[in-house]
Design an enzyme around this catalytic site. Structure first.
Site, PDB file in Angstrom:
ATOM      1  CG  HIS A  65      13.297   1.795   3.591  1.00 12.76           C
ATOM      2  ND1 HIS A  65      12.329   1.540   2.652  1.00 12.76           N
ATOM      3  CD2 HIS A  65      14.391   2.192   2.891  1.00 12.76           C
ATOM      4  CE1 HIS A  65      12.820   1.789   1.446  1.00 12.76           C
ATOM      5  NE2 HIS A  65      14.056   2.201   1.565  1.00 12.76           N
ATOM      6  CB  ALA A 103      -1.285   1.117  -1.363  1.00 15.28           C
ATOM      7  CE1 TYR A 145       8.540  -0.364   0.324  1.00 13.08           C
ATOM      8  CE2 TYR A 145       7.158   1.168   1.545  1.00 13.08           C
ATOM      9  CZ  TYR A 145       8.400   0.748   1.143  1.00 13.08           C
ATOM     10  OH  TYR A 145       9.522   1.427   1.564  1.00 13.08           O
ATOM     11  CG  ASP A 176       1.131  -3.532   5.153  1.00 18.86           C
ATOM     12  OD1 ASP A 176       0.303  -2.602   5.067  1.00 18.86           O
ATOM     13  OD2 ASP A 176       2.351  -3.353   4.981  1.00 18.86           O
TER      14      ASP A 176
END
Lengths: 663, 663
Positions: free
Chosen positions: B604, B391, B393, B309
């Protein structure tokens, strides 16, 4: 006045009645001497009926209030009585076997403290110190712990300190530890012996010498020499002009879809009962169950530094009177606790539990980058807090209920390190020098939280999920990046190992209720930080007495009165009569009424910065809905906006548009 | 206007000058197309001189401002230029080898998004869906990642979703994923192919079918059908009537003994520079360095879901405009960021960093049970916060400075899960069904924080301490309860394993400065939660590209421009050119100028409650003074009291005395 509820804190008149009935059952010559009195939880079976009736607005069944009394007769006979204070009779009274020692009463400890210092043999030892004018000696009575299977006497050891000659009652005696430690028999106050403390590299001790003056490291603002005006700390005010969002009636709390009861407890501090969120049952009972604090200095008599802060003395009876604007910020509701004296007369422990709301930052946010529209909600929490002072240490327990169905159980350790003397130019591998000639030994704080779940009902199961890689496979996992979860079920009462590197998570599920979205059983996750457990040898008394401290997660079948992880009586105990017995590998715990015991351990290697008073060390356990709801349960929160929150820009900061979260 | 400081955020005129100089260096036909421009940190050697002069009030040396420009020429040639904007000339400009792909510009991504949906071949596919009236298709452009060592083209893949027919721009398309994914060449916008997505148990795909209508799980308050009036949320106001305790001039922050600079960064969000506490230097630079998010669904094309990211798009250029009373409560100071368009024209990213004070409960407390006198101080924190939308998140990064010398680096993950289609009555072992026919695959968020320490100077050492039991010994450890610490030194650039069960802690120490109390080197502890690291196979592209994600702690010798854990260019990278190269096992890192890289990983496993918008998952790294000071550095805090804090009792709560903390 609200009618009494079976979960309510014991009332003073109940304590008075119980102690009177017990005293009347003995001749005056028995000298009944109480050490602890509190209510007994009703049998769960009857409580379930009661709570169901209560919820459906029907007439609730009559449930008698029962109190337990711990007391001594004929000075050294330890007894327990169960008293029905609703009808006013003693249900049972039992004298416990020799060697079983009850929790010590704070009032007794303080009396013994004075007795010790004034005892001629101790005075003789003090004289050898040749203390400078104005200096005196202060002691901390300590739980004696266990190092001898044949010891049957209730004993108390005293750690001795110099009280500096500044005449200030708050001078930090922990900074000036002495090298002898008297031992007395409790209650009879009989002198047993004086232990001498090593000050060098090893266990060698020397006879008491004249005290060499060293500076005292003071914590009190009157004494610590700090200029508090050098820090610019402007007020930060938390206000609720329209009042708080919660309502509290008796022990019943309602807030943000949460409903539960809070009751103070002589032993546990406070207990959370009958927890619902958004109309669904989640927990029957949550409380701190036990805490043991073993020290790592192997030298006699330090090997006997192992306190059980709940079982040996009681967390509630050592609860602080919390201060508005000191311990609690915002709009605060307080609850009182109830203590007793040795005659069984109750007294109020005022404001020992505080409850309030707080903001904990962003709960959720999303920005649609196409339109720049944001949704954002804040994480509001409801905090139940208590603080106990156990001689030198303070423990802050916060149970925080959040708007998204999470419960955060937070422990903060603060207060003053338990210190030991150390000679000039000496270092030891089991402690940190934190001041002139003063050492703080490495130790562990190992807490057990008892979590009695009721996830959509009382029949629950504990599972643990590991995340494991998929084997590489030309078709099924050609690039070697796949991973899946592997679920295991706890079938029999026992413990579960920690496994952080497989991301092991523990869940309490209800196999009888399937989430319609995920098609899996509804559940709550129990998040416990992976930690080193108790370090002592498997066959040491430290471990024999605290089996709960050997594993992070325990599951047992529910039984009334199985409340305390190390057993009911921990003072000088020889073995753990709690989880050590109940986690027997036999009782079925799958799809049963179960109890989960979460061990929160932290090994404390003291820093110089922890002295003379320790900045909090904070540790958390989380309970989190896991495929329990059909979507984010906090979607019904109002969006955050500044008409509501009235935040401000720092003067001179050019203002810009606030987040758009409505179109 | 404050004179520009070498650590200040890039200025718009600097960006304009740099892009002009670069454009002027090419013929118009080259169509210079910028993707990122920001400042380059000055060489540390010169900055140290500068900062020393600054501290001693001497004339500071002239340090030119240098900017880097990433840009394309002739559509597909990727270049990097370094521009001295102080004197106004290009230092170097280099065309990078084919296959090196720069970060994508948000503006380009949005253009490609539209191009994709409108492309005839995609329209043809959409037509096969036979969408109900009013329904349309929306796509999210995605980083293409890497699965082929020979791929040299810059590519972008698109995940397609149905936009429900409610005509609302905020409708949650992530709830309605489609089963085809077009791939285009970036910049040329050339159509490459359409990938089809599996919806069943395995990798099998089927041609596009008419879309089966299912309900859309909406998050926006206009659409989610929630009654927000059912929650009683009363305002909780945080105010500072006398103003905040901090002062900010340009990038320089002063608060509670802390001094540091905050600068926004196109790639990193924000950077903390030159950190002092109570007059002592502690850190030279702290910033988020990289984050990778690999997914566990092994089926093509999902194996290519691995975003970086920071490197692939940039955390700062995707920073939110923060809202007063929405993202930030209290008295807020905002800083802006600087973005660019493809022509190199800068624009302001307003309020993308917020700074404020908050209360975080009790910092320390002790009650002398003999006198019932309490000392208690509150934990005040200074928060630097930014939020980036990548985007679907959102990531909230908080760096919190506390009054006791602690720094807490907090990451909150929120936003919307990246979703995939799943057929009715199908379950997969690598994902959770979070809504009708919508699945969220298991994934990991693995962040690297770059910590450039300066603990009492630049020559530092990383050590790790394990707590180990002493062997039982008749004299030295007769009761088997002893334990000690075992210290190891990191001598060469490399990584350190996690070891929670020996209570392993990592410390950055200065071996040249001995704490006069503890007689040990001064240091700061780096507390990282023990976590599962990247799960993919060692020889998978996911791991080859993100070596930093394989270990929790890395130590390298300082080098200018070694800032990014996975290397400078991560988009479609074949291998990690960051820690993978720098942690070489050769460079000496003991008592040297070093950099510590802390990996914060969380696996996650989505819950139904994480949809349609996810309550925050919060993870923390702590930096804590460890035998750095000679006692608790917060002793100079004023005692908490209610004249200052003005808290209130809930109406009807009988008032009782506040804590006595003065005699």
């Amino acid at each position: 006045m609200v009618a009494i509820h079976p979960f309510d804190t014991v009332r003073d008149y109940e304590v008075r009645l119980a102690s009177k009935l017990v005293k009347d059952a003995y001749p005056a010559s028995a000298n009944v001497h109480f050490v602890q009195i509190d209510k007994v939880d009703p049998p769960k079976k009857s409580m379930i009926k009661y709570l169901e009736a209560e919820k459906s607005g029907l007439k609730v069944p009559e449930i008698p209030r029962v109190l337990y009394c711990y007391y001594y007769t004929n000075t050294l006979d330890f007894n327990k009585a169960l008293v029905n204070v609703t009808v006013g009779h003693i249900i049972t009274k039992t004298q416990l076997p020799k060697g079983v020692v009850g929790p010590f009463l704070p009032e007794d400890m303080m009396e013994w403290e004075e007795h010790c210092t004034n005892h001629p043999l101790v005075q003789a030892e003090i004289a050898k110190l040749k203390l400078p004018k104005g200096y005196s000696v202060r002691n901390d009575p300590w739980i004696y712990a266990t190092d001898n299977a044949n010891e049957r006497r209730p004993l108390v050891q005293f750690f001795m300190y110099v009280l500096a000659g500044n005449g200030h009652s708050e001078s930090n005696h922990y900074s000036l530890p002495l090298k002898f430690s008297p031992v007395f028999e409790a209650f009879t106050k009989k002198f047993i012996r004086i232990d001498y403390l090593p000050g060098g590299y090893d266990e060698t001790t020397v006879p008491t010498q004249p005290w060499q003056e060293v500076p005292c490291v003071e914590y009190h603002p009157d004494l610590n020499g700090e200029d508090t005006t050098s820090r610019i700390v402007k007020p930060l005010l938390i206000s609720q002009p329209e009042g708080p969002s919660f309502s509290i009636e008796g022990s019943k709390v309602k807030w943000q879809g949460w409903e539960f009861r809070v009751s103070s407890s002589a032993r546990e501090g406070f207990v959370i009962y009958d927890v619902y969120f958004k109309g669904r049952q989640v927990f029957y009972r949550i409380a701190l169950s036990e805490m043991t604090v073993p020290y790592g200095d192997p030298r006699a008599p330090y090997h006997r530094k192992q306190a059980f802060d709940l079982g040996d003395c009681g967390f509630g009876v050592n609860g602080n009177q919390l201060g508005l604007g000191c311990d609690c910020l915002g709009v605060i509701k307080y609850l009182d606790g109830v203590g007793i004296d040795s005659t069984g007369e109750p007294h109020v422990i005022p404001n020992t539990i505080c409850m309030h709301e707080q903001d904990n930052g962003i709960l959720y946010k999303h920005v649609n980058y196409r339109t720049n529209n944001a949704v954002v909600a804040r994480k509001r929490e409801f905090v139940v807090q208590t603080i106990a002072t156990v001689a030198n240490y303070e423990y802050v327990i916060n149970v925080k209920f959040a708007v998204d169905g999470n419960i955060d159980i937070e422990t903060r350790a603060t207060g003053i390190l338990s210190t030991m003397p150390i000679d000039e130019n000496v270092k030891v591998p089991w402690g940190t020098i934190v001041g002139p000639n003063v050492m703080a030994a490495y130790h562990q704080h190992i807490l057990s939280f008892r979590i009695d779940p009721a996830i959509d009902g009382h029949k629950n199961t504990v599972v643990y999920d590991d995340v494991v890689k998929l084997p590489t496979h030309p078709v099924k996992n050609p690039f070697g990046i796949g991973f899946v979860t592997d679920r295991k079920y706890v079938e029999k009462a026992g413990s579960v190992d920690q496994s952080p590197f497989t991301n092991r998570t523990y869940k309490i599920i209800n196999e009888n209720v399937i989430n319609p979205i995920s098609k899996t059983p509804v559940g709550y996750k129990v998040e416990i930080p992976p930690r080193q457990m108790i370090l002592a040898d498997k066959d040491s008394f430290n471990v024999k007495r605290a089996k709960f401290a050997t594993e992070a997660v325990w599951v047992t079948k529910y039984n009334d009165h199985q409340l305390f992880a190390a057993g009911e009586f921990t003072n000088q105990s020889q073995r753990d009569t709690g989880l050590g017995e109940w986690a027997n590998g036999v009782d079925p715990v799958r799809n049963e009424d179960i109890v989960v015991w979460a061990t929160l351990g932290f090994t404390h290697i003291p820093r110089v910065e922890d002295f003379p008073v320790m900045p909090v060390e904070t540790h958390n356990i989380h309970l989190q809905p896991n495929n329990f709801f059909t979507r984010n349960p906090a979607l019904d929160l109002p969006q955050a906006n500044n008409n509501f929150n009235k935040s401000q820009l720092v003067a001179g900061n050019p203002t810009k548009a606030c987040c758009k979260n409505n179109l």
